[in-house]
Design a protein around this motif. Structure first.
Motif, short mmCIF file in Angstrom:
data_model
loop_
_atom_site.label_atom_id
_atom_site.label_comp_id
_atom_site.label_asym_id
_atom_site.label_seq_id
_atom_site.Cartn_x
_atom_site.Cartn_y
_atom_site.Cartn_z
N ARG A 82 0.84 -1.19 0.00
CA ARG A 82 0.00 0.00 0.00
C ARG A 82 0.88 1.24 0.00
NH1 ARG A 82 2.24 -2.61 4.30
NH2 ARG A 82 1.72 -1.70 6.32
N ASP A 83 0.31 2.30 -0.56
CA ASP A 83 0.99 3.59 -0.59
C ASP A 83 0.16 4.56 0.23
OD1 ASP A 83 1.30 6.41 -2.41
OD2 ASP A 83 3.12 5.33 -1.83
N ASN A 84 0.66 4.90 1.40
CA ASN A 84 -0.11 5.73 2.32
C ASN A 84 -0.46 7.12 1.77
OD1 ASN A 84 -0.34 3.76 4.28
ND2 ASN A 84 1.55 4.36 5.30
N PRO A 85 0.45 7.83 1.17
CA PRO A 85 0.11 9.19 0.71
C PRO A 85 -1.02 9.23 -0.31
CG PRO A 85 2.47 8.91 0.79
CD PRO A 85 1.87 7.54 0.97
N THR A 86 -1.14 8.20 -1.13
CA THR A 86 -2.14 8.23 -2.20
C THR A 86 -3.35 7.35 -1.89
OG1 THR A 86 -1.02 6.45 -3.37
CG2 THR A 86 -0.42 8.71 -3.96
N ASN A 87 -3.34 6.65 -0.76
CA ASN A 87 -4.45 5.74 -0.38
C ASN A 87 -4.67 4.65 -1.42
OD1 ASN A 87 -4.84 7.45 1.79
ND2 ASN A 87 -6.51 8.57 0.82
N ILE A 88 -3.61 4.12 -2.00
CA ILE A 88 -3.74 3.08 -3.02
C ILE A 88 -3.17 1.77 -2.49
CG2 ILE A 88 -3.13 2.34 -5.35
CD1 ILE A 88 -2.99 5.25 -6.16
N LEU A 89 -3.94 0.73 -2.70
CA LEU A 89 -3.53 -0.63 -2.38
C LEU A 89 -3.12 -1.31 -3.68
CD1 LEU A 89 -3.64 -2.98 -0.13
CD2 LEU A 89 -5.84 -3.56 -1.22
N TYR A 90 -2.07 -2.10 -3.63
CA TYR A 90 -1.59 -2.78 -4.83
C TYR A 90 -1.56 -4.29 -4.62
CZ TYR A 90 0.15 1.81 -6.26
OH TYR A 90 0.26 3.14 -6.61
N LEU A 91 -1.63 -4.99 -5.76
CA LEU A 91 -1.36 -6.42 -5.76
C LEU A 91 -0.48 -6.70 -6.97
CD1 LEU A 91 -1.94 -9.14 -4.34
CD2 LEU A 91 -3.70 -9.53 -6.09
N GLN A 92 0.78 -6.94 -6.71
CA GLN A 92 1.71 -7.31 -7.78
C GLN A 92 1.62 -8.82 -7.97
OE1 GLN A 92 3.81 -5.40 -9.76
NE2 GLN A 92 4.21 -7.33 -10.82
N MET A 93 1.29 -9.22 -9.17
CA MET A 93 1.09 -10.63 -9.47
C MET A 93 2.14 -11.07 -10.48
SD MET A 93 -3.08 -10.75 -9.66
CE MET A 93 -3.14 -9.83 -11.20
N ASN A 94 3.00 -11.98 -10.07
CA ASN A 94 4.07 -12.48 -10.93
C ASN A 94 3.87 -13.96 -11.22
OD1 ASN A 94 5.42 -9.93 -10.74
ND2 ASN A 94 6.26 -10.56 -8.76
N ASN A 95 4.50 -14.40 -12.28
CA ASN A 95 4.40 -15.81 -12.68
C ASN A 95 2.94 -16.28 -12.68
OD1 ASN A 95 5.24 -18.36 -13.44
ND2 ASN A 95 5.68 -19.01 -11.35
N LEU A 96 2.11 -15.52 -13.36
CA LEU A 96 0.69 -15.84 -13.38
C LEU A 96 0.44 -17.16 -14.09
CD1 LEU A 96 -0.62 -12.25 -14.03
CD2 LEU A 96 -1.42 -13.73 -12.19
N GLN A 97 -0.53 -17.88 -13.58
CA GLN A 97 -0.92 -19.17 -14.12
C GLN A 97 -2.37 -19.12 -14.59
OE1 GLN A 97 1.56 -21.55 -14.38
NE2 GLN A 97 2.80 -19.84 -13.62
N VAL A 98 -2.74 -20.06 -15.44
CA VAL A 98 -4.10 -20.09 -15.97
C VAL A 98 -5.12 -20.13 -14.83
CG1 VAL A 98 -5.74 -21.43 -17.33
CG2 VAL A 98 -3.39 -21.13 -18.15
N GLU A 99 -4.78 -20.84 -13.77
CA GLU A 99 -5.71 -20.96 -12.64
C GLU A 99 -5.86 -19.68 -11.83
OE1 GLU A 99 -3.19 -22.95 -13.40
OE2 GLU A 99 -1.94 -23.40 -11.63
#
Length: 122
Positions: free
Chosen positions: A72-89
């Protein structure tokens, strides 16, 4: 009630990466817990990851541990989800949510975004 809005979904090949964002309409207070959930067609909504907004470690579902990172980035109130090595499932609609308890149960969350589609192709 806090309004949440997700963005960043899309289509990617297996092994690729995406970063989801979740913008909050209000500044989260210290005890807020934010989570990511997902729902695939024909399946129940499932927990992905959560973090307390002001400090504390993150918690992940076993299926994404080591591949996804919640932040999360406190100054901008943004939550992130970095997704790597994505799979079909990993294909699903991804939702961000806000609650007051550090729990993976979706019933602990009282504000939800509209969701963003993530499609992973082989």
């Amino acid at each position: 009630q806090v309004l949440l809005a997700e963005s960043g979904g899309g289509s990617v090949q297996a092994g690729g990466s995406l970063r989801l964002s979740c913008t909050s309409s209000a500044r989260p207070y210290s005890r807020s817990v934010f989570g990511w959930f997902r729902q695939a067609p024909g399946k129940e909504r499932e927990f992905v990851a959560l973090v307390r907004w002001h400090g504390g470690s993150a918690f992940y579902a076993d299926s994404v541990k080591g591949r996804f990172i919640i932040s999360r980035d406190n100054p901008t109130n943004i939550l992130y989800l970095q997704m790597n090595n994505l799979q079909v499932e990993d294909t699903a609609v991804y939702y961000c949510a806000r609650g007051d308890r550090y729990e993976s149960d979706s019933r602990a969350y009282d504000s939800w975004g509209q969701g963003t589609q993530v499609t992973v192709t082989s």
